[in-house]
Write an enzyme that holds these catalytic residues in place. Structure first.
Site, short mmCIF file in Angstrom:
data_model
loop_
_atom_site.label_atom_id
_atom_site.label_comp_id
_atom_site.label_asym_id
_atom_site.label_seq_id
_atom_site.Cartn_x
_atom_site.Cartn_y
_atom_site.Cartn_z
N SER A 1 0.82 -1.21 0.00
CA SER A 1 0.00 0.00 0.00
C SER A 1 0.85 1.26 0.00
CB SER A 1 -0.92 0.01 1.23
OG SER A 1 -1.68 1.20 1.26
N ASP A 2 0.47 2.19 -0.86
CA ASP A 2 1.02 3.53 -0.78
C ASP A 2 0.52 4.14 0.53
OD1 ASP A 2 2.25 5.94 -1.70
OD2 ASP A 2 0.27 6.68 -2.23
#
Length: 897
Positions: free
Chosen positions: A331-332
């Site tokens: 995940s960013d």
């Protein structure tokens, strides 16, 4: 002229060296030289992508071994003159392809989203004067001017920068605008640290600047991302791989049995080759589950609709099922795990340390100390700090379309909201002069008249710059005393370890005669007031979702452009790891790691900081090389290549760029990480339902194949013709098998680990069930056919009864299949799926039409039956139901033993 790949990294050169390398001057290019370069190197735009035509995409749905066998069977029946069989087989194959083609939707358009980010106009210095031209006419060596609100039209090496700040989060993942200057950087500086560069597609949030174009079009940083997207190889989904293996295995079994039938029928039973060949075709049609692709497509489409209700919009059908196999989510951070809304969270003065509640830009929250709400008038230090951050502030927070948004910079917005939470009124202040923020100074100062009649300098900025300018500080009583610089440096470090971005505030009362403000004025009697800790706050729902993912055996890895300390603090707060065991790997470490080392790092570490687009892509590939099924989330252009490569790419629908959405398989309509967890739950349910569909369909085809195979091997009359078998396959597939797509989630679905990558969709107990049911239904069908012939019934009646018995046996078996292991002998379980009963009713209507309509009698060779004959067929189906329930009971007992 020097291409980008040949040019020394422009951020590592001083301005003069860059101009020399580009054969340019600070006075800009002459028009004729610019035109020559334009003709030689092309326009400043990205290349158009090569898309597949609708015809090519449609034809791709025929690439399957089982389809090849069916088409060969259609050709063979045409040569033998059995045109009804030919057209029914071809119609089934084409119908399946059409359904899959329509559900798949449009092709990817990721590059179009990136092209929309490029600027359309640019201020350029040509022929010794400034002019505005189309941005696609820029060439390397052009001198370009930037101001607040501009989109950077090409990659620029900055020559001048005055208070210049550029929003680069789409490229770097940084949650705040980057300060820009002109000083050269080290050659190994990561993208986010190249302060002397302005990159194409980014936005100027404040200040002004001038730079020389160092790269255009495909050679810009955003162009490199575009190229990475085109070069990224998309992988087959786990379901696609499993179904491909299954299709090939089944195809070879079918071909082997065909050969065996031809040899036995012709050589051992002396049957005519045309007769045996039709029987062999009938076997192929019987054994191949023609309706399976349609059922899979419809099951996935139903999952798409369910996910849409949970704010997860699916762009690629197979991604729905793949979610259920996810083992790792990369995940960013900014905008995905966090709100991408800077928030003041801590305030530290000599009066104490204050906590600030509330997230984002809405002015809701309290300022507390020791869990007690603060009375601002009783806290002189806090009051002075609020005055500085509210008045020396050029950003506004407004309500628009029921949503709070900012006009200005995120950091100043956090300070503005802090003042609003304290109900600080800045309307009575009059600004007389100001020193704007510049990256070289890292502070902003204003000269104001206050409502009380005083004239003050209000100063805010980087703590180290303010501490060195202050000789005194404001104590707890509101008086001044000599500043304790070491104390404040310690507090700055302490707040930094918590992942906070720290700002400082100072103030000074000046004579009412003062009307100007110079840098030298900030070195007189400035009084240090305190510190503010700002953070891009985690989404509370994301924290809960990460916890649920961990329970489901799914690891969550955070990949961000932020600094290591910030990333670590956020990771701990999100629950990705704890302070003792969590490990942060930086982009510099990834840069020097070999592929083998990267795989080890990707497997053992959960937080990656200061990463570039290439790092994100390499991390996804490294995890896939370890056998992981990877989901990648993000919202910036820098995430697009990794999203495309991941098994499932997930983009943010609200704050995500168009390029990211177009590269993704799934778009979250609410930008909510918790929607991913819900989508994974839906994906697991869909996989279960696909397994149930297979558990139902394969014995259906197995029984038909059994009937055809053993009829030929034993030299018996065929109980069914190929066209009759096709009828059974299609009506059962579009009715009974479809009902299984509506099955609800199994209990404790998210408490079990992900299925292992590479695990067959058909397990050993699964195969045993298929073999038992295929044999059982096949034997009963052949026995009924033989009994009717022996009793003097016509061939048409015997065949119609055999087909009816086959269909009704499958109808009863549907209720066995709704629960793979659990008993179906429960009224509540039998009635829990209303769609199943609707489909049973539909199938019975179709069978009544098959038996009694003259048109159907002519096409399929059927004939009307009596009520007694219907009763015999129903009895056969009920026997199948009871025997399968006995098998399930024995299996449960053996599993417990």
């Amino acid at each position: 002229m020097i291409e980008k790949d040949e040019l020394l990294k422009p951020y590592s050169l001083d301005v003069a060296s860059t101009l020399t390398a580009l054969n340019a001057t600070e006075n800009g290019l002459e028009s004729n030289e610019a035109q020559r370069r334009l003709n030689l190197y092309g326009q400043n735009k990205l290349p158009e992508p090569e898309g597949k035509s609708a015809f090519v995409r449609f034809i791709s749905h025929f690439k399957d071994m089982l389809v090849y066998v069916l088409l060969a069977a259609a050709i063979a029946t045409a040569f033998l003159g059995h045109w009804v069989d030919t057209w029914v087989i071809v119609g089934v194959v084409v119908l399946n392809a059409i359904v899959s083609f329509v559900q798949e939707g449009k092709a990817e358009t990721a590059l179009a989203g990136i092209r929309n980010m490029l600027s359309s106009r640019a201020q350029v210095l040509r022929d010794h004067k400034w002019d505005e031209i189309n941005a696609d006419e820029l060439v390397v060596g052009d001198i370009v001017r930037l101001k607040s609100g501009d989109r950077v039209p090409a990659d620029l090496r900055l020559m001048e920068a005055t208070g210049l700040r550029i929003e680069e989060s789409a490229l770097t993942g940084e949650s705040v605008p980057a300060d820009k200057g002109t000083a050269a950087m080290a050659t190994d500086s990561p993208l986010g640290d190249r302060s002397c560069m302005a990159y194409s597609g980014s936005m100027v949030s404040a200040g002004r600047g001038v730079g020389v174009v160092t790269a255009i079009g495909a050679l810009t940083e955003i162009g490199q991302i575009s190229r990475m997207i085109t070069e990224v190889e998309t992988l087959d989904t786990p379901l696609t791989k499993q179904m491909d293996r299954f299709s090939k295995s089944l195809a070879w079994v079918v071909l082997s049995m065909l050969a065996l039938m031809l040899i036995i029928g012709v050589l051992f039973h002396g049957q005519g080759i045309a007769e045996v060949f039709m029987a062999a075709i009938g076997f192929a049609v019987a054994a191949i589950p023609e309706g399976l692709p349609t059922i899979l497509t419809i099951t996935l489409a139903i999952g798409v609709q369910r996910m849409a209700r949970r704010n997860a919009i699916t762009r690629k059908l197979t991604a729905v099922e793949t979610l259920g196999a996810i083992t790792v989510i990369c995940s960013d951070k900014t905008g995905t795990l966090t709100r991408n809304e800077m928030t003041a969270q801590k305030v530290l003065t000599r009066c104490g340390q204050y906590d600030v509640s509330g997230d984002g830009y809405q002015p809701i929250g309290d300022i507390t100390i020791a869990d007690k709400k603060v009375v601002i008038s009783n806290a002189p230090c806090l009051s002075a700090l609020l005055e500085v951050v509210s008045v020396a502030n050029d950003t506004h927070v407004i309500m628009e379309n029921d949503e709070w948004r900012i006009v200005g910079e995120p950091t100043e917005a956090a300070l503005r909201v802090l003042g609003n939470k304290a109900s600080f009124d800045a309307t009575g202040y009059v600004r007389l002069a100001a020193i704007p923020f510049e990256s070289s100074n890292k502070f902003m100062a204003t000269l104001n008249d206050t409502p009380s009649g005083e004239r003050k300098i209000l100063l805010k900025g980087a703590p180290d710059r303010l501490i060195e300018r202050c000789k005194t500080e404001l104590n707890a009583n509101g008086a001044t005393e000599v500043i304790n610089a070491s104390y404040w440096h310690q507090q700055v470090e302490m707040l930094g370890r918590q992942g906070l971005r720290v700002l400082a505030a100072a103030t000074c009362v000046v004579p009412s005669s003062k009307s100007t403000l110079e840098l030298s004025d900030l070195e007189q009697e400035m009084v240090f007031v305190g510190l503010i800790g700002i953070v891009d706050p985690p989404r509370p729902e994301a924290i809960a979702a990460i916890s649920e993912c961990h329970k489901a055996g799914i690891r969550v890895k955070m990949i961000t452009g932020d600094h290591a300390d910030t990333a670590k603090a956020i990771g701990i707060e999100m629950g990705i790891g704890n302070a003792e065991t969590i490990k942060v790997v930086t982009g510099d470490q990834l840069e020097v790691a070999s592929d083998e080392e990267l795989q080890q790092l990707a497997g053992s570490c959960d937080i990656f900081a200061r990463t570039s687009p290439e790092h994100k892509l390499r991390l996804v590939m490294a995890l896939q090389a370890r056998g992981e099924v990877v989901a990648m989330t993000g919202d910036g252009v820098n995430d697009a290549p990794a999203l495309k490569r991941a098994d499932v790419g997930i983009a943010m629908g609200i704050k995500g760029t168009e390029a990211t959405k177009d590269a993704a398989d799934i778009v979250l309509a609410d930008d909510n990480f918790s929607s991913i967890e819900k989508a994974i739950e839906e994906g697991r349910t869909i996989y279960d339902n696909i397994q149930k569909s297979l558990l139902f369909i394969l014995p259906t085809n197995g029984a038909q194949g059994f009937v055809m195979l053993f009829s030929v091997l034993l030299g018996l009359t065929l109980p069914l013709t190929p066209v009759q078998i096709l009828w059974v396959n299609m009506v059962v597939a579009v009715t009974l098998a479809l009902a299984l797509a509506f099955e609800p989630s199994e209990p404790n679905l998210m408490s079990r680990p992900p299925r292992k990558p590479g695990t067959s969709i058909i397990s050993a107990p699964f195969l045993l069930r298929v073999a038992i049911v295929s044999t059982l239904i096949g034997v009963l069908t052949m026995s009924l056919f033989a009994f009717e012939l022996a009793s003097g019934s016509s061939d048409a009646i015997a065949k119609t009864m055999a087909l009816n018995a086959l269909v009704l046996a499958q109808t009863f078996y549907l209720f066995n299949s709704r629960y793979i292991e659990v008993s179906s002998l429960s009224l509540s379980r039998l009635l829990s799926n209303k769609v199943a009963w609707l489909m049973v009713g539909t199938l019975l209507l179709l069978q009544l039409a098959y038996v009694y309509l003259p048109m159907m009698n002519r096409w399929f060779g059927s004939t009307p039956l009596s009520m007694t004959q219907w009763g015999i067929c129903i009895l056969f189906g009920f026997i199948v139901f009871l025997i399968v329930e006995l098998e399930k009971y024995i299996f449960r007992k053996s599993k417990k033993a």
